[in-house]
Write a protein that holds these residues in place. Structure first.
Motif: not given
Length: 716
Positions: A9-13, A40-48, A447-450, A455-459
């Motif tokens: 998920d972090s790679i995709k964002v 940044a604000f629309i990235s969620l778990e599933t594509s839908g 990329f590295i920053s995002v 990654y560290f704030f994924h939960s």
């Protein structure tokens, strides 16, 4: 080596952010960071889920662009009327955000209107240019992330929905078994944890069932059945809790003797729930018609007192309700997963009519956003050298709208997240970016920053940190083709954030008094006021005419007692550590029990309107409910529960009188003349009143463990 979901998920964002910036910079668009914010604000778990949120963001941006242009065209030179209309529109959007399903649409509509209107009014660019640029950048970010999410490790909402259905049915079976075995009394914490897990799964199921139909034709074909299933899971959750509330009242009875079908009943319910889990897990199974030959209404009441019969009747009715819900769940899921024909189902699911109710909490949140916007505007007008200028007004609106649904978040929490994330972004802006000479190096830094922040704030618990981190990174770096670097700019970003939090804190403290202890007490009083009104309304219904206003108030107070315990939980985490929070949570558990018992009692009263046997006992029942209303009204004035000690003693005296009254009524009415349904209805009413009395006794006992003087103490 396989990557974790968190890494994927972090790679995709990160990748979507780099691509969005690359396209915006290549097209030489102003403010490419607007595209970055959309990613940044629309990235969620599933594509839908991401597509749905992206569509809401674009829709909200379109509405905001139109609203901003209209406001600017009406009041181009009248700054006070401009602000009156703008803040009023923001108030409406903020209120709608909390009361409709498309909350993100209204959230975006509110703050983007501020951005376009204020930015256009304070810059040399035409308003139409700013509005169109915002739409273009937002669409770019949404499309970029949607494409990346669909190509790279795609996660469909349909697959997630099937998995959630399986988890939900297994959780339902587990909580069913624990409820009927009185697991709450043995291990209340474990039971509540299990209940919380079920509630979270049920909410996730409802969200996914609405989204999956947009990306799967198979789900769209039976979307009405998915909607029915979602409604039934909500009914199941409430029915299982209502059943738990009555367990203690029948534990002293020999249930194997009085309900000889109970063991077969439990086995069948567990079999149905296990079958639903199998269907959704794609396990090969053949359709088996649910067994319904046990007679849920039959019970052996030999040797029982009248109030014991009342408690047993109430318990049997709750078991009957659970049986009906699980039967319908099994049959509908069999149709959804192709094991059964829709035409063979002999029932229809009735969805409750949605009647409008003013949401007090949402109104307060909207009013706070309205005031924050006005305070920031006055500062902007009368303090011309304020850091950030118009950015202060924009950020005040953005933060107050976004946080309107989370009033219990402390300003200190926002500072702990916002200040470090701003400093982190400032370090990248001042120390790294001046040394970059190509987009390849810039893209690597982005990329590295995002990736790191995602990654560290994924939960789910760290969502606030993730949003702050990504937003501050995008805003502070301000990446564009004409890049400039200024230490004062970075410092201004931090100062503006601190001033916005100060405005937010001041408005919250001096207007709405959002101190957690005060809010906890206010909600407690509102709950008892609602419960008292419902009983008073029931008693007044004997002589008064049912008007439109009375029906509205009834809906309002039912909504109050059902939702307030959940709202109270949000405030507990922020209450002073000098108060034992576990005792406050137990108070809420008692309130939830009281809420369900009152709702069940109101339903039984409604059923009894045409009951001939009820008419014989109406005056006595009216007297008992008047006493309940008086007790609840006393708790509005003094929520510590001291006044309930006398009520408990009075209840001990009245119980024998109640039993004698029922016995005499049964003798006066020839037992053969009273229909079984009417007799059971009266027993359920009496059982309901008894259970409400019991809940008040539980509240009185629990309230003795709470430090009320400290909770009520006036502090700044």
């Amino acid at each position: 080596m396989f990557l974790s979901d968190k890494a994927k998920d972090s790679i995709k964002v990160g990748l979507a952010m780099v691509i969005a910036y690359a396209i915006a910079l290549y097209m030489d668009w102003d403010r490419p960071y607007w595209a970055g914010l959309a990613v940044a604000f629309i990235s969620l778990e599933t594509s839908g889920q991401s597509f749905n949120k992206g569509a809401q963001r674009i829709g909200g941006t379109l509405l905001a662009a139109v609203a901003a242009l209209v406001i600017l065209s009406l009041y181009p030179q009248q700054r006070w009327m401009f602000m009156v209309v703008l803040s009023s529109f923001v108030l409406i959007c903020t209120y709608m955000k909390s009361t409709t399903r498309n909350a993100y649409f209204w959230n975006v509509a509110g703050f983007v209107t501020i951005i376009v209107a204020v930015d256009s009014a304070s810059s040399n660019e035409p308003a139409f240019y700013t509005a169109m640029l915002r739409i273009e950048e937002t669409a770019l970010g949404v499309i970029t992330y949607s494409v990346v999410s669909a190509i790279l490790w795609p996660k469909t909402s349909a697959k997630a929905l099937y998995g959630t259905t399986s988890q939900l049915s297994r959780a339902a079976a587990s909580i069913f078994q624990d409820t009927l075995d009185n697991g709450f009394s043995r291990a209340p914490r474990q039971y509540l944890k299990q209940q919380g897990k079920f509630s979270a799964l049920q909410a996730r199921f409802e969200e996914l069932s609405n989204i999956a139909q947009l990306e799967s034709y198979e789900i769209w074909e039976v979307h009405d059945l998915w909607k029915d299933t979602s409604k039934l899971w909500i009914d199941y959750e409430r029915a299982i809790e209502a059943c738990r509330q009555n367990i203690d009242d029948v534990q002293g009875l020999d249930l194997e003797k009085h309900l000889p079908w109970r063991k077969q009943y439990m086995e069948e319910i567990e079999h149905r729930l296990a079958g639903i889990a199998q269907m959704s897990s794609d396990d090969h199974m053949s359709y088996t018609s649910p067994q319904r030959e046990f007679h849920v209404n039959t019970s052996d009441t030999t040797g029982l007192k009248q109030l014991e019969k009342a408690a047993l009747s109430l318990y049997v009715n709750q078991l009957k309700n659970l049986e009906n819900i699980t039967y319908q769940l099994y049959e509908i899921n069999a149709v959804i997963f192709g094991l059964h024909q829709r035409s063979d189902t002999s029932f229809t699911i009735t969805h409750p009519q949605k009647n409008y109710i003013i949401n007090i909490g949402a109104l307060k949140g909207a009013f706070r956003a309205f005031l924050c916007l006005w305070v920031a505007y006055i500062i902007y007008i009368y303090v011309p050298d304020i850091p950030g200028g118009s950015v202060l007004l924009i950020l005040a609106g953005v933060y107050s709208i976004s946080l309107s649904t989370d009033p219990y978040i402390r300003p200190l929490t926002l500072l702990k997240i916002g200040v470090p994330s701003t400093i982190f972004a400032a370090c990248i802006y001042l120390l790294l970016m001046p040394h970059l000479h190509s987009f390849w190096s810039l893209g690597a830094v982005i990329f590295i920053s995002v990736f790191s922040i995602s990654y560290f704030f994924h939960s789910p618990e760290a969502t606030l940190g993730r949003m702050f981190g990504l937003a501050n990174l995008v805003m502070t770096t301000g990446i564009s083709n004409n890049q400039t670097y200024s230490f004062s700019y970075a410092v201004d970003q931090l100062l503006v954030f601190l001033i916005v939090i100060a405005i937010f804190t001041g408005v919250s403290t001096f207007t709405l008094n959002l101190r957690p202890e005060i809010q906890y007490l206010n909600l407690l009083r509102r709950f008892f006021n609602g419960a008292s009104y419902l009983l008073a309304d029931q008693n007044n219904g004997i002589t008064s005419k049912d008007t439109v206003w009375r029906r509205y108030l009834r809906r309002h107070y039912v909504n109050e007692i059902q939702n307030i315990p959940h709202i109270m939980r949000g405030w507990i985490a922020e209450i002073s550590p000098k108060i034992e929070k576990s005792e406050l949570i137990k108070i809420i558990v008692v309130l939830e029990a009281l809420s369900i018992r009152l709702t069940v009692l109101m339903d039984e009263f409604k059923t009894a309107e045409e009951n001939q046997f009820y008419a014989v006992l109406k005056q006595e029942i009216h007297g008992w409910s008047i006493q309940l209303k008086t007790d609840l009204a006393g708790l509005v004035e003094e929520p510590s529960g001291k006044a309930l000690e006398a009520a408990a003693k009075e209840r001990e005296i009245k119980l024998p009188e109640i039993e004698e009254t029922i016995s005499k009524a049964m003798q006066r009415q020839n037992k053969d003349e009273v229909e079984l349904g009417e007799q059971l209805n009266v027993y359920r009413i009496l059982g309901g009143i008894r259970s409400v009395y019991q809940a008040l006794e539980d509240y009185e006992k629990q309230s003795q463990k709470v430090n009320w003087p400290y909770l009520k103490e006036a502090r700044f």
